[in-house]
Scaffold this active site. Structure first.
Site: not given
Ligand code: NAP
Length: 255
Positions: A14, A65, A143, A155, A158-159
């Protein structure tokens, strides 16, 4: 009165993006909030920006995590520093996209480790407290890619795994006053989708525009769109909903 007054909400991954948008929503609605992210400084900086209401607190905790020890220590810190845990949002995520024949075993394991094992470890650590207090809300991030997406075998698997995990949590934890649901976003404008644009060698704005034009509601999604759905599922208004996956995608997969 906020829907989350007196509650403690934990959101993983977050420090930015959807997770930060969701943490903000919980803070606005009265919760104390723990931001968990890989980098403790980034997590703390994000926590400092949350609009917490008087009497509530925010904390940023560095944890991976996908690592059991790190997760257990983080959840214990949440309980120690914020006085409990009531809501868990498993949001942390990464992508390692490639066509199957080019996808490495390491990229498969990394993606499974963060999304699936991460959600498992966090939920296991939190449910101990949820079961004891006979109250808990779990929301997992799936997702639209769960339905299949070129270049995302790891991905997508996983989703979709997250959806099966969520249904099972609903069955096992329902008798203990715990609800578990998933939100499956479509295209959301964050650094994750900006990175996809870069990988496709496209300009970010052009990439967003193309995705907006292809969507039935003619726009891309924003973290606030997902935060609203997560907050509803984590609220007491949704206490008769469990094991479900809510697609929040502007109708992207209807066709
Ligand atoms: P994001 O901007 O890349 O943010 C993801 C965050 O998770 C980053 O701060 C990252 O940290 C952190 N992270 C990664 N690996 C981690 C770990 N092992 N332990 C703790 N934190 C970790 O992604 P987002 O777009 O907000 O996506 C959030 C969620 O929604 C994800 O599960 C993603 O798959 C899902 N989602 C996103 C979309 C989309 O269109 N954006 C669509 C469908 C689903 P670092 O920066 O340090 O790596």
């Amino acid at each position: 009165m906020g829907r989350f007054d007196g509650r403690v909400a934990v959101v993983t991954g977050a420090a930015r993006g959807i997770g930060f948008g969701t943490a903000t929503r919980f803070a606005e609605e009265g919760a104390s909030v723990a931001i968990i992210d890989l980098d403790e400084t980034a997590a703390a900086q994000a926590a400092a920006k949350l609009p917490v209401i008087d009497g509530a607190k925010a904390v940023g905790i560095g944890a991976d995590v996908s690592d059991a020890e790190s997760v257990d220590a983080a959840v214990e810190r949440v309980v120690g520093e914020l006085g409990g845990i009531h809501v868990l949002v498993n949001n942390a995520g990464i992508t390692r996209d490639n066509l199957l024949f080019k996808m490495t075993e390491q990229d498969w394991d990394l993606v499974m480790g963060v999304h699936l094992k991460g959600a498992f470890l966090m939920t296991k650590a939190a449910q101990k407290h949820f079961v004891e207090q006979k109250y808990g809300k779990i929301v997992n991030l799936s997702s639209v890619s769960a339905l299949g997406n070129r270049g995302q075998a790891n991905y997508s698997a996983a989703k979709m795994g997250v959806q099966g995990f969520t249904r099972t949590l609903g069955i096992e934890l329902g008798p203990f006053g715990i609800n578990a649901n998933a939100v499956a976003p479509g295209f959301i404008a964050t650094e994750m989708t900006d990175a996809t644009a870069a990988r496709l060698k496209m300009d970010v704005e052009e990439f967003r525009k193309l995705n907006a034009e292809a969507n039935p509601v003619r726009r891309v999604g924003f973290p606030e769109d997902i935060a609203a759905a997560v907050a509803f599922l984590a609220s007491d208004e949704a206490s008769y909903i469990t094991g479900q996956t809510l697609y929040v995608d502007g109708g992207a997969k209807l066709g």
